[in-house]
Write a protein that holds these residues in place. Structure first.
Motif, PDB file in Angstrom:
ATOM      1  N   ALA A  53       0.844  -1.821  -0.274  1.00 32.52           N
ATOM      2  CA  ALA A  53      -0.314  -0.273   0.288  1.00 32.52           C
ATOM      3  C   ALA A  53       1.360   1.219  -0.032  1.00 32.52           C
ATOM      4  CB  ALA A  53      -0.659  -0.179   1.008  1.00 32.52           C
ATOM      5  N   SER A  64       2.058   1.589  -3.632  1.00 24.95           N
ATOM      6  CA  SER A  64       1.344   1.985  -4.756  1.00 24.95           C
ATOM      7  C   SER A  64       1.148   3.316  -4.304  1.00 24.95           C
ATOM      8  CB  SER A  64       0.488   1.237  -4.119  1.00 24.95           C
ATOM      9  OG  SER A  64       0.704  -0.040  -4.283  1.00 24.95           O
ATOM     10  N   THR A  65       0.828   3.826  -2.949  1.00 24.74           N
ATOM     11  CA  THR A  65       0.936   5.133  -2.286  1.00 24.74           C
ATOM     12  C   THR A  65       2.462   6.001  -2.997  1.00 24.74           C
ATOM     13  OG1 THR A  65      -0.183   4.670  -0.849  1.00 24.74           O
ATOM     14  CG2 THR A  65       0.106   6.962  -0.754  1.00 24.74           C
ATOM     15  N   MET A 124      -3.163  -1.718  -8.428  1.00 24.47           N
ATOM     16  CA  MET A 124      -3.640  -0.527  -7.613  1.00 24.47           C
ATOM     17  C   MET A 124      -2.871   0.591  -7.890  1.00 24.47           C
ATOM     18  SD  MET A 124      -2.090  -2.416  -3.637  1.00 24.47           S
ATOM     19  CE  MET A 124      -2.150  -3.636  -3.100  1.00 24.47           C
ATOM     20  N   SER A 172      -6.120   0.681  -0.876  1.00 22.93           N
ATOM     21  CA  SER A 172      -4.466  -0.137  -0.950  1.00 22.93           C
ATOM     22  C   SER A 172      -4.729  -1.182  -0.616  1.00 22.93           C
ATOM     23  CB  SER A 172      -3.266   0.530  -0.824  1.00 22.93           C
ATOM     24  OG  SER A 172      -3.435   0.912  -2.405  1.00 22.93           O
ATOM     25  N   THR A 210      -7.460  -3.810   0.149  1.00 20.28           N
ATOM     26  CA  THR A 210      -8.351  -4.482  -1.250  1.00 20.28           C
ATOM     27  C   THR A 210      -7.681  -6.342  -1.010  1.00 20.28           C
ATOM     28  OG1 THR A 210      -8.043  -4.651  -3.511  1.00 20.28           O
ATOM     29  CG2 THR A 210      -6.112  -4.294  -2.570  1.00 20.28           C
TER      30      THR A 210
END
Length: 271
Positions: A62, A65-66, A145, A206, A209
């Protein structure tokens, strides 16, 4: 006043049925055992090795991805801020279009593209590049993502940048500030509400999920969202699934607190 309350009643009913009742149900199952007795065991189950490993991997993917979404969205927002495309709302239209498509269909499209005989590897083979195994790896999950949640980073950042007073930036240049100085000392601080909003709206989904990791990870990438989903649908242990869900709500509460602190005026909204 009575008519206004009457007009608001459908919304209140929707909130009651779609939010309050489900949250109460999650709270009940999460704080009780199979016999209905009060317990904290479902919450403490997050510290079990398998659950901690899944949570750690979820936090890492996460976060990655961020960060990727931010590195793409912020420069894009700066470019579009001064472009005619941004002024005409064209970019908003471009980023909203994929959101009209079903979430599963978008993920399935990447599944088709990344598989062994998919478009990606076909192009690699055409260019003489060795075959790359991306499907069923963390890289595929991160890619999914980023693709699915990128609009939630772009729109808040673009929104806050487009509302920024240009005279403040021009004044900084008039005082002799360089472009880097203006970016770091003027634009970046003023865009914090949009950044915080975008980071929150990408990081939280994210983190929780399970569809993306199921479809692009092939069941090999076990995130905390997958653990919770399996407790509800496979093992039929609603108490444990609800308990882990309550733990994950902590991250949602923290994100809401960040938004409330850095975006008091709601400047970092999607539109």
């Amino acid at each position: 006043m009575y008519k206004r309350k009457l007009l608001a009643s459908p919304f209140m009913v929707m909130i009651l049925i779609g939010t309050i009742i489900p949250l109460c149900a999650i709270g009940y199952y999460g704080l009780t055992d199979e016999l209905g007795g009060f317990t904290f065991e479902n919450l403490l189950a997050i510290f079990e090795p398998d659950h901690l490993k899944a949570l750690e991997l979820s936090l890492i993917l996460a976060a990655v991805s961020t960060i990727i979404c931010f590195l793409i969205a912020y420069p894009l927002g700066l470019i579009l801020r001064d472009s005619k495309l941004g002024e005409k709302g064209f970019i908003i239209f471009i980023f909203i279009i994929p959101m009209w498509m079903n979430f599963l269909l978008r993920t399935m499209a990447w599944q088709t593209m990344l598989e062994r005989n998919g478009l990606f590897n076909s192009l690699m083979d055409f260019m003489g590049i060795p075959f790359v195994e991306i499907m069923n790896t963390p890289y595929a999950v991160v890619l999914g993502m980023v693709y699915d949640f990128l609009p939630f980073m772009v729109l808040p950042i673009y929104n806050v940048l487009s509302k920024m007073d240009k005279s403040v930036i021009e004044a900084a240049y008039d005082l002799g500030a360089s472009k880097l100085k203006v970016l770091s000392k003027v634009i970046l601080p003023l865009s914090v509400p949009g950044i915080v909003s975008g980071v929150t709206m990408v990081f939280v989904p994210s983190l929780t999920t399970f569809v993306i990791s199921n479809m692009l990870g092939g069941g090999k990438i076990n995130l905390i969202g997958n653990i919770i989903e399996q407790e509800f649908t496979v093992t039929n242990n609603w108490n444990l699934g609800a308990g882990l869900s309550l733990v994950m709500m902590i991250f949602i509460v923290i994100s809401m607190a960040f938004i409330a602190k850095f975006d008091k005026n709601g400047e970092g909204g999607l539109l």
